[in-house]
Design a protein around this motif. Structure first.
Motif, PDB file in Angstrom:
ATOM      1  N   ILE A  11       0.626  -1.368  -0.133  1.00  6.77           N
ATOM      2  CA  ILE A  11       0.044  -0.074   0.110  1.00  6.77           C
ATOM      3  C   ILE A  11       0.708   1.032  -0.010  1.00  6.77           C
ATOM      4  N   PRO A  12       0.631   2.056  -0.832  1.00  7.02           N
ATOM      5  CA  PRO A  12      -0.473   2.461  -1.660  1.00  7.02           C
ATOM      6  C   PRO A  12      -0.578   1.819  -3.179  1.00  7.02           C
ATOM      7  N   LYS A  13       0.678   1.222  -3.601  1.00  5.25           N
ATOM      8  CA  LYS A  13       0.798   0.681  -4.973  1.00  5.25           C
ATOM      9  C   LYS A  13      -0.298   0.018  -5.326  1.00  5.25           C
ATOM     10  N   LYS A  14      -0.747  -1.033  -4.617  1.00  2.35           N
ATOM     11  CA  LYS A  14      -1.804  -2.049  -5.040  1.00  2.35           C
ATOM     12  C   LYS A  14      -3.010  -1.917  -4.709  1.00  2.35           C
ATOM     13  N   SER A  15      -3.118  -1.004  -3.562  1.00  2.00           N
ATOM     14  CA  SER A  15      -4.400  -0.686  -3.170  1.00  2.00           C
ATOM     15  C   SER A  15      -4.316   0.546  -2.336  1.00  2.00           C
ATOM     16  N   LYS A  16      -5.467   1.370  -1.942  1.00  2.00           N
ATOM     17  CA  LYS A  16      -5.384   2.492  -1.167  1.00  2.00           C
ATOM     18  C   LYS A  16      -5.571   2.205   0.051  1.00  2.00           C
ATOM     19  N   PRO A  17      -6.783   1.680   0.520  1.00  2.00           N
ATOM     20  CA  PRO A  17      -6.981   0.897   1.894  1.00  2.00           C
ATOM     21  C   PRO A  17      -6.720  -0.485   1.882  1.00  2.00           C
ATOM     22  N   LEU A  18      -6.851  -0.984   3.052  1.00  2.00           N
ATOM     23  CA  LEU A  18      -6.869  -2.468   3.410  1.00  2.00           C
ATOM     24  C   LEU A  18      -8.212  -2.844   2.976  1.00  2.00           C
ATOM     25  N   PRO A  19      -8.359  -4.201   2.378  1.00  2.00           N
ATOM     26  CA  PRO A  19      -9.860  -4.671   2.345  1.00  2.00           C
ATOM     27  C   PRO A  19     -10.708  -4.679   3.243  1.00  2.00           C
ATOM     28  N   SER A  20     -11.867  -4.556   3.291  1.00  2.10           N
ATOM     29  CA  SER A  20     -12.699  -4.463   4.490  1.00  2.10           C
ATOM     30  C   SER A  20     -12.769  -5.990   5.068  1.00  2.10           C
ATOM     31  N   VAL A  21     -12.882  -6.947   4.310  1.00  2.00           N
ATOM     32  CA  VAL A  21     -12.953  -8.117   4.833  1.00  2.00           C
ATOM     33  C   VAL A  21     -11.903  -8.566   5.433  1.00  2.00           C
ATOM     34  N   LEU A  22     -10.631  -8.203   5.296  1.00  2.00           N
ATOM     35  CA  LEU A  22      -9.480  -8.096   6.033  1.00  2.00           C
ATOM     36  C   LEU A  22      -9.730  -7.578   7.519  1.00  2.00           C
ATOM     37  N   LEU A  23     -10.071  -6.343   7.477  1.00  2.00           N
ATOM     38  CA  LEU A  23     -10.058  -5.309   8.591  1.00  2.00           C
ATOM     39  C   LEU A  23     -11.250  -5.937   9.494  1.00  2.00           C
ATOM     40  N   LYS A  24     -12.139  -6.407   8.978  1.00  2.00           N
ATOM     41  CA  LYS A  24     -13.477  -7.212   9.919  1.00  2.00           C
ATOM     42  C   LYS A  24     -13.025  -8.291  10.600  1.00  2.00           C
ATOM     43  N   GLU A  25     -11.986  -9.081   9.941  1.00  2.00           N
ATOM     44  CA  GLU A  25     -11.474 -10.343  10.732  1.00  2.00           C
ATOM     45  C   GLU A  25     -10.504  -9.531  11.858  1.00  2.00           C
ATOM     46  N   CYS A  26      -9.703  -8.748  11.618  1.00  2.00           N
ATOM     47  CA  CYS A  26      -9.001  -8.011  12.747  1.00  2.00           C
ATOM     48  C   CYS A  26      -9.767  -7.603  13.841  1.00  2.00           C
ATOM     49  N   GLU A  27     -11.062  -7.327  13.657  1.00  2.00           N
ATOM     50  CA  GLU A  27     -11.792  -6.768  14.887  1.00  2.00           C
ATOM     51  C   GLU A  27     -11.884  -7.805  15.876  1.00  2.00           C
ATOM     52  N   THR A  28     -11.755  -9.056  15.671  1.00  2.00           N
ATOM     53  CA  THR A  28     -11.576 -10.310  16.554  1.00  2.00           C
ATOM     54  C   THR A  28     -10.371 -10.968  16.560  1.00  2.00           C
ATOM     55  N   ALA A  29      -9.076 -10.123  16.264  1.00  2.00           N
ATOM     56  CA  ALA A  29      -7.689 -10.840  16.529  1.00  2.00           C
ATOM     57  C   ALA A  29      -7.423 -10.513  17.907  1.00  2.00           C
ATOM     58  N   ASP A  30      -6.404 -11.255  18.220  1.00  2.00           N
ATOM     59  CA  ASP A  30      -5.727 -11.299  19.659  1.00  2.00           C
ATOM     60  C   ASP A  30      -4.437 -10.751  19.251  1.00  2.00           C
ATOM     61  N   LEU A  31      -4.023 -11.010  18.046  1.00  2.00           N
ATOM     62  CA  LEU A  31      -2.549 -10.503  17.536  1.00  2.00           C
ATOM     63  C   LEU A  31      -2.736 -10.640  15.846  1.00  2.00           C
ATOM     64  N   ILE A  32      -2.023  -9.750  15.386  1.00  2.00           N
ATOM     65  CA  ILE A  32      -1.720  -9.634  13.769  1.00  2.00           C
ATOM     66  C   ILE A  32      -0.657  -9.958  13.302  1.00  2.00           C
TER      67      ILE A  32
END
Length: 165
Positions: A11-32
């Motif tokens: 980022i930002p070469k291949k995409s501007k924001p991170l995909p929403s599906v990934l960010l939704k998964e991060c909402e319940t992550a204990d670690l990334i």
């Protein structure tokens, strides 16, 4: 413990924001975990809003990213040792370079990126795990990221998705 694994975000070469599906998964992550090729510290700041982030730098990362991350890390989680490495280098396959990065080290898993090709398999007793890329699928049909669940054992899953939005 739930660990979201991503990398090769470019980022930002291949995409501007991170995909929403990934960010939704991060909402319940204990670690990334991030396998490198962030290309921008904005990625780190976005992910860090969800959970603790541990990563390594990749071959396209500049000095700003290299100051914050090492080329290789061993992270201990719930008694398991996870080796984290981008995978770039000369000759050999990405997988072989990742294996060599932890030669002589006791690790339960080696998590790497660079190739953008998702994979999950065991070599002897070591889990080899590449989450692919959530922003640059190259010639593959889907974008991807990974989830590791740590309990009595390490369970891995590759999550595939079609749209980057």
């Amino acid at each position: 413990m739930k660990i979201v694994v991503t990398g090769d975000t470019h980022i930002p070469k291949k995409s501007k924001p991170l995909p929403s599906v990934l960010l939704k998964e991060c909402e319940t992550a204990d670690l990334i975990l991030h396998t490198g090729d962030w290309q921008s510290l904005d990625v780190y700041e976005t992910l860090a809003a969800y959970a603790n982030v541990i990563g390594v730098y990749g071959n396209v990362d500049g000095e700003d990213v290299q100051k914050l991350f090492q080329a290789r890390e061993i992270v201990e989680v719930e008694g398991y040792k996870l080796g984290l490495f981008h995978g770039h280098g000369d000759k050999k396959t990405t997988e072989k370079r990742a294996l060599e990065a932890f030669e002589g080290k006791e690790v339960d898993a080696i998590i790497f990126g660079h190739s953008h090709i998702p994979m999950m398999r065991y070599l002897k007793k070591v889990l080899l795990f590449n989450p692919g890329s959530p922003t640059d699928k190259r010639a593959l049909p889907y974008y991807s990221y990974g989830i590791l669940t740590i309990g009595d054992c390490i369970k891995g899953e590759i999550v595939f998705f079609k749209e980057k939005e």
